[in-house]
Design an enzyme around this catalytic site. Sequence first.
Site, PDB file in Angstrom:
ATOM      1  N   GLU A   2      41.319  59.095  44.683  1.00  0.00           N
ATOM      2  CA  GLU A   2      42.679  58.621  44.921  1.00  0.00           C
ATOM      3  C   GLU A   2      43.380  59.583  45.870  1.00  0.00           C
ATOM      4  O   GLU A   2      43.896  60.621  45.442  1.00  0.00           O
ATOM      5  CB  GLU A   2      43.448  58.533  43.606  1.00  0.00           C
ATOM      6  CG  GLU A   2      42.870  57.520  42.631  1.00  0.00           C
ATOM      7  CD  GLU A   2      43.878  57.087  41.584  1.00  0.00           C
ATOM      8  OE1 GLU A   2      43.916  55.899  41.278  1.00  0.00           O
ATOM      9  OE2 GLU A   2      44.629  57.951  41.098  1.00  0.00           O
ATOM     10  N   HIS A  48      44.823  62.855  37.049  1.00  0.00           N
ATOM     11  CA  HIS A  48      45.562  62.087  38.053  1.00  0.00           C
ATOM     12  C   HIS A  48      46.466  63.028  38.843  1.00  0.00           C
ATOM     13  O   HIS A  48      46.975  64.018  38.324  1.00  0.00           O
ATOM     14  CB  HIS A  48      46.388  60.991  37.368  1.00  0.00           C
ATOM     15  CG  HIS A  48      46.971  60.010  38.316  1.00  0.00           C
ATOM     16  ND1 HIS A  48      48.112  60.264  39.052  1.00  0.00           N
ATOM     17  CD2 HIS A  48      46.574  58.762  38.667  1.00  0.00           C
ATOM     18  CE1 HIS A  48      48.392  59.221  39.810  1.00  0.00           C
ATOM     19  NE2 HIS A  48      47.470  58.297  39.594  1.00  0.00           N
TER      20      HIS A  48
END
Length: 268
Positions: A175, A103
């Site tokens: 993302e 992430h």
Amino acid sequence: MSSAMHKKKIPWIGTGWKMNKLGAEAAGYAASLAAAPADTFEEAKVFVLPPFPYIRDVARILAGTSVSVGGQNMHWNDAGAWTGEISGPMLRDCGAALVEIGHSERRMHFNETDEAVALKVAAAIRHGLLALVCIGDTKEEFAAGGTADALERQTRALFSQVPASASANIVIAYEPVWSIGEGGTPAEPRFANQQHAHIKQVARDICGLDVPVLYGGSVNLDNCRALIAEPEIDGLFIGRAAWQVSGFLDIIRAVKETVRERQPEQAL
């Protein structure tokens, strides 16, 4: 013609709680999911990623459902002098079926490199965990027109430590760093679709497989339909809009409804 047009879309729909919820909240959320109508999770691949201390409890509560439970990070070694870290065997022992890796918050605040991500992906697969690998372009890369290059670099890196035969155990989440978190700007659906197509082509060149790619970044009830309607977007990875179970269930229903409405077109 896009490979997405040849098969029925079974959307991935998941949420990671980041560093939120205490034990009672985590258990209550899981119990509410478990109490949802039986058909809520049909024709979808639903998952939740609680904080480490609550994975076992959440997995136990959701054991009678098709909802998968996973971790938000892991170490690449199986055991050893890695204070504060969590291994793949530990995740499996807690009932995790998947693990989020790479992430942007991990990359930015904890200095995770593409090389570290690749080692973690290999470790996850070695221990039978589905690797949900996050990649994304920064605001600066986006502004400079460097999105495609950034995504190709990260995609090639994440596959670098695994054989092509193991690639079926990888899911990618696109993302955009500029779209994540409070105040983030969601990517335009068409733009996101283009990036998903690019990521899939790079992955196909590497391993010869169609790797699912999810979109994450300020996903909410207002934009989830437009995003999942795009042919190359295989699912949604949701943040704060799903931290209340009612919000998560609303998005699941909206996504499934949109897919059903468009399925005749997508199955051509």
